[in-house]
Design an enzyme around this catalytic site. Structure first.
Site, PDB file in Angstrom:
ATOM      1  N   HIS A 201       0.810  -1.231   0.000  1.00  0.00           N
ATOM      2  CA  HIS A 201       0.000   0.000   0.000  1.00  0.00           C
ATOM      3  C   HIS A 201       0.840   1.276   0.000  1.00  0.00           C
ATOM      4  CE1 HIS A 201      -0.114   1.162   4.467  1.00  0.00           C
ATOM      5  NE2 HIS A 201       0.526   0.018   4.489  1.00  0.00           N
ATOM      6  N   CYS A 329       6.126  15.381  21.307  1.00  0.00           N
ATOM      7  CA  CYS A 329       5.372  15.128  22.541  1.00  0.00           C
ATOM      8  C   CYS A 329       5.692  16.222  23.552  1.00  0.00           C
ATOM      9  CB  CYS A 329       5.791  13.791  23.166  1.00  0.00           C
ATOM     10  SG  CYS A 329       5.920  12.436  22.015  1.00  0.00           S
TER      11      CYS A 329
HETATM   12  C1  LIG Z   1       8.547   2.638   7.980  1.00  0.00           C
HETATM   13  C2  LIG Z   1       7.346   1.801   8.153  1.00  0.00           C
HETATM   14  N1  LIG Z   1       7.463   0.569   8.663  1.00  0.00           N
HETATM   15  C3  LIG Z   1       6.401  -0.234   8.827  1.00  0.00           C
HETATM   16  C4  LIG Z   1       5.136   0.175   8.494  1.00  0.00           C
HETATM   17  C5  LIG Z   1       3.982  -0.742   8.704  1.00  0.00           C
HETATM   18  O1  LIG Z   1       3.535  -1.280   7.500  1.00  0.00           O
HETATM   19  P1  LIG Z   1       2.062  -1.912   7.368  1.00  0.00           P
HETATM   20  O2  LIG Z   1       1.105  -0.764   7.448  1.00  0.00           O
HETATM   21  O3  LIG Z   1       2.052  -2.559   6.021  1.00  0.00           O
HETATM   22  O4  LIG Z   1       1.912  -2.894   8.458  1.00  0.00           O
HETATM   23  C6  LIG Z   1       4.957   1.457   7.965  1.00  0.00           C
HETATM   24  C7  LIG Z   1       3.600   1.946   7.626  1.00  0.00           C
HETATM   25  O5  LIG Z   1       3.171   2.984   8.090  1.00  0.00           O
HETATM   26  C8  LIG Z   1       6.083   2.290   7.795  1.00  0.00           C
HETATM   27  O6  LIG Z   1       5.978   3.530   7.297  1.00  0.00           O
END
Ligand SMILES: Cc1ncc(COP(=O)(O)O)c(C=O)c1O
Length: 380
Positions: A201, A329
């Site tokens: 995605h 934060c």
């Molecule tokens: C750097 C990073 N790692 C991991 C993820 C997690 O991926 P997923 O939404 O396919 O679980 C994202 C998604 O936001 C991301 O940007």
């Protein structure tokens, strides 16, 4: 002007050709790939073709590609299974990692499985490679988990340098490549890496599907137990239409990569130039205004402190602009961005992550900058 979508690091709109490739898998090719009859075998062949496509684009063997439910599962699998299977006692990461990595490592540390070290960063948020080497020298049996492109500020890591350091010190290297997959080329014959991940995605494919590359030299046991799917590596009936969409999306991304990169870089450069010249006291978080050292898809902007800071994204939304971010934060609270907090960005300053795709236009960027200028003039 229609609603403008500048939140492509969160997720991207699907490419129409991807949807078209997926439709037959919903309409007619519905067999269970584990079934031995023709309905099943046809779908099995489709999955294996998708695996071959992905492996070909990444210049590796299909045997090293495992489909997952997305980036989070791929990160969890690599981290948890490598710690347990390889007797890892120490892990190195950075405070700027995605929670899919940070929370998994923190969980393993809390369980007493590993000692967790955070590598130092420079003022722009880049990994201090000397400190990384010191940590590696002092700790045998280490897992290094460092992302390729930061999802909030866009900072890029040199995977070649880190891969070499890991090899020199016998460490396992996992990189969360979710934000660079489909936007940069990964040549796995050239890379020194044990685990790398992708999520469809983020490059105009469907949600809920991704993959984990597992180097043949770094075999691990399953994270999800069940049937014998994914060559006994991940139980569960495959997300067949997702897998087909993933492969198609990566194919399209690779075919148009240079052209799209050029286009998106123009959008980002335009936004940097206009914001810098038309607004006072605008800063760019991390190294996101450095076109060579940050993702071309991400620009993280810090606006002047304002009493209306909390309303900033809401005001953008009212003005038909979808972006994300927020501020660092505030003390004693963990609401806000852990990345901006680690970089000591003031919580008083509203920060917005604008993230671009091939579908954005220069007219949209101009509209967004015009709106920002009028919003900030009103509140000044
Ligand atoms: C750097 C990073 N790692 C991991 C993820 C997690 O991926 P997923 O939404 O396919 O679980 C994202 C998604 O936001 C991301 O940007």
């Amino acid at each position: 002007m229609n609603r403008i979508y500048l939140d492509n690091a969160a997720t991207t709109p699907m490419d129409k050709a991807v949807i078209e490739a997926m439709l037959p898998m919903m309409e007619s090719n519905f067999g269970n790939p584990s079934s031995i009859h023709t309905h099943g075998r046809e779908v099995r062949n489709t999955i294996e073709r998708a695996r071959k496509t992905i492996a070909g684009l990444l210049n590796t063997s299909p045997a090293e590609i495992f489909f997952t439910s997305g980036g989070t599962e791929a990160d969890n699998t690599a981290i948890v299974r490598s710690i347990e299977d390889f007797g890892i006692t120490h892990a190195i990461t950075s405070p700027l990692e995605h929670h899919a990595v940070l929370h998994t490592l923190e969980y393993m540390a809390k369980k007493g499985k590993i000692k967790l070290s955070y590598v130092e960063l420079d003022t722009k948020g880049h990994v201090d490679l000397k400190h990384l080497e010191e940590l590696l020298r002092d700790n045998p049996k280490t897992l290094v988990s460092l992302m390729h492109g930061n999802n909030e500020i866009g900072n890029l890591l040199d995977l070649t340098v880190v891969g070499q350091l890991c090899e020199d010190y016998g460490a396992i290297f996992h990189s969360d490549t979710v934000q660079t997959m489909g936007h940069y080329r990964h040549d796995l014959q050239q890379m020194k890496i044990d685990f790398l991940v992708g999520a469809a995605h983020k490059f105009h494919g469907p949600k809920g599907v991704g993959f984990l590359y597992i180097n043949a030299k770094s075999k691990i046991t399953p994270f999800i137990h069940g049937g014998s799917q994914e060559r006994n590596m991940r139980g569960g009936t495959e997300n067949v239409y997702g897998i087909v969409g993933l492969a198609k999306a990566l194919e399209i991304a690779y075919a148009g990569m240079d052209e799209h990169r050029k286009h998106v870089e123009t959008l980002k450069a335009r936004m940097i130039a206009r914001l810098s010249s038309e607004l006072d006291d605008v800063e760019f978080n991390g190294d996101s205004d450095n076109l060579d050292k940050s993702l071309y898809t991400v620009l993280n902007v810090s606006f002047p402190p304002s009493e209306e800071a909390d309303m900033f994204l809401f005001n953008l939304d009212i003005n038909k602009i979808s972006a994300s971010g927020g501020s660092a934060c505030t003390s004693g609270s963990d609401i806000g961005s852990h990345v901006l907090t680690a970089l000591n960005v003031s919580p008083e300053r509203p920060s917005v992550r604008f993230s671009f795709s091939k579908y954005n236009t220069i007219e949209e960027i101009d509209y967004v900058v015009d709106k920002l200028v009028s919003m900030l003039k009103v509140t000044a």
